[in-house]
Design an enzyme around this catalytic site. Structure first.
Site, mmCIF file in Angstrom:
data_model
loop_
_atom_site.group_PDB
_atom_site.id
_atom_site.type_symbol
_atom_site.label_atom_id
_atom_site.label_comp_id
_atom_site.label_asym_id
_atom_site.label_seq_id
_atom_site.Cartn_x
_atom_site.Cartn_y
_atom_site.Cartn_z
ATOM 1 C CG ASP A 144 -74.429 -47.185 48.324
ATOM 2 O OD1 ASP A 144 -73.432 -46.785 47.705
ATOM 3 O OD2 ASP A 144 -74.365 -47.778 49.419
ATOM 4 C CG ASP B 295 -72.839 -51.582 49.063
ATOM 5 O OD1 ASP B 295 -71.823 -51.216 49.673
ATOM 6 O OD2 ASP B 295 -73.654 -52.411 49.534
ATOM 7 C CG HIS C 126 -70.888 -56.084 49.053
ATOM 8 N ND1 HIS C 126 -70.003 -55.345 49.806
ATOM 9 C CD2 HIS C 126 -72.134 -55.638 49.406
ATOM 10 C CE1 HIS C 126 -70.684 -54.497 50.560
ATOM 11 N NE2 HIS C 126 -71.972 -54.643 50.337
ATOM 12 C CG HIS D 192 -69.081 -58.497 51.611
ATOM 13 N ND1 HIS D 192 -69.804 -57.698 52.458
ATOM 14 C CD2 HIS D 192 -67.861 -57.928 51.495
ATOM 15 C CE1 HIS D 192 -69.040 -56.667 52.834
ATOM 16 N NE2 HIS D 192 -67.874 -56.782 52.252
ATOM 17 C CG HIS E 231 -76.580 -55.950 49.589
ATOM 18 N ND1 HIS E 231 -76.266 -56.609 50.756
ATOM 19 C CD2 HIS E 231 -75.831 -54.823 49.579
ATOM 20 C CE1 HIS E 231 -75.379 -55.893 51.434
ATOM 21 N NE2 HIS E 231 -75.086 -54.813 50.741
ATOM 22 C CE LYS F 33 -70.925 -47.000 49.957
ATOM 23 N NZ LYS F 33 -71.670 -48.137 50.524
ATOM 24 C CB CYS G 290 -74.527 -45.973 52.796
ATOM 25 S SG CYS G 290 -74.153 -47.759 52.896
HETATM 26 ZN ZN LIG Z 1 -73.529 -53.543 51.134
#
Ligand SMILES: [Zn+2]
Length: 215
Positions: free
Chosen positions: A17, A55, A57, A61, A90, A115, A160
């Site tokens: 990330d 990351d 989204h 989310h 984010h 992800k 993470c």
């Molecule tokens: Zn996230």
């Protein structure tokens, strides 16, 4: 003097990330998160095999505080799979905040694993979503590629990176965390908890400078 480790053909560096939103100036900035970029650039050059996670989204989310009326970032909600921290919006798909840092120089990365794209499940780990049962597919990919050891670097150390380390171990890989290539965000003692967890799991921790490139 610390032991040296050699990055060989069965080793993969997993860079977690390294995105604008997780660095200073971003929506969910990890303090001094930008400092790991040059470290990771150097370390990645010693690995033949690098995988990046991103990351990623959808709007609205589950992990966004703004999705839940009356909730603020860093509070916790009860998701169907258990407690879930809430964050500022984010890494929304397709936005500048979700892009990798411009100064991240890992052109030889072989896979970008996204992800967190299921609206109702977060995914800290690169291996399992936060329900702890939905696979991202990464373990299967790494096994098919013949990798046996996963080195971890990136953001945030105590979310993470932590869950990815734990799950890599659970999936049967040897795991090494590159300490100075990670930074934490530290919510309610989460850095200390991560230190304890890594120790309990017997996960090795090294510095970037102790990694040599295999021929
Ligand atoms: Zn996230």
């Amino acid at each position: 003097m610390a032991d040296r480790v050699t990055a060989g053909d069965r080793d993969v560096l997993l860079v977690v990330d390294l995105q604008n939103d997780f660095c200073p100036g971003g929506a969910l900035a990890v303090p001094r998160g930008d400092e790991v970029v040059p470290v990771i650039n150097r370390v990645a050059a010693t690995f033949h095999h690098v995988v990046l996670t991103q990351d990623w989204h959808p709007r609205g989310h589950l992990s966004f505080a703004s999705t839940h009326a009356g909730k603020k970032p860093y509070e916790t909600i009860e998701a169907f799979y258990g407690p879930q921290e809430l964050w500022p919006d984010h890494c929304v798909q397709g936005t500048p905040g979700a892009q990798f840092r411009d100064d991240l120089q890992v052109p030889h990365a072989e896979l970008v694993l996204r992800k967190g794209y299921h609206r109702d499940v977060d995914s800290y780990s690169a291996f399992y979503e936060n329900d702890r049962t939905t696979h991202t597919g990464l373990a299967g990919y790494l096994r098919e590629r013949g990798f046996t050891r996963v080195f971890l670097a990136g953001l945030a150390f105590d979310f993470c990176v932590r869950y990815s380390a734990e799950d890599a171990k659970r999936a049967g890989f040897d795991v090494i965390v590159v300490d100075d290539a990670c930074r934490g965000i530290d919510i309610r003692g989460s850095i200390a908890a991560t230190d304890q967890l890594l120790a309990r799991l017997g996960i090795q921790r090294v510095t970037a400078g102790s990694i040599d490139s295999g021929a």
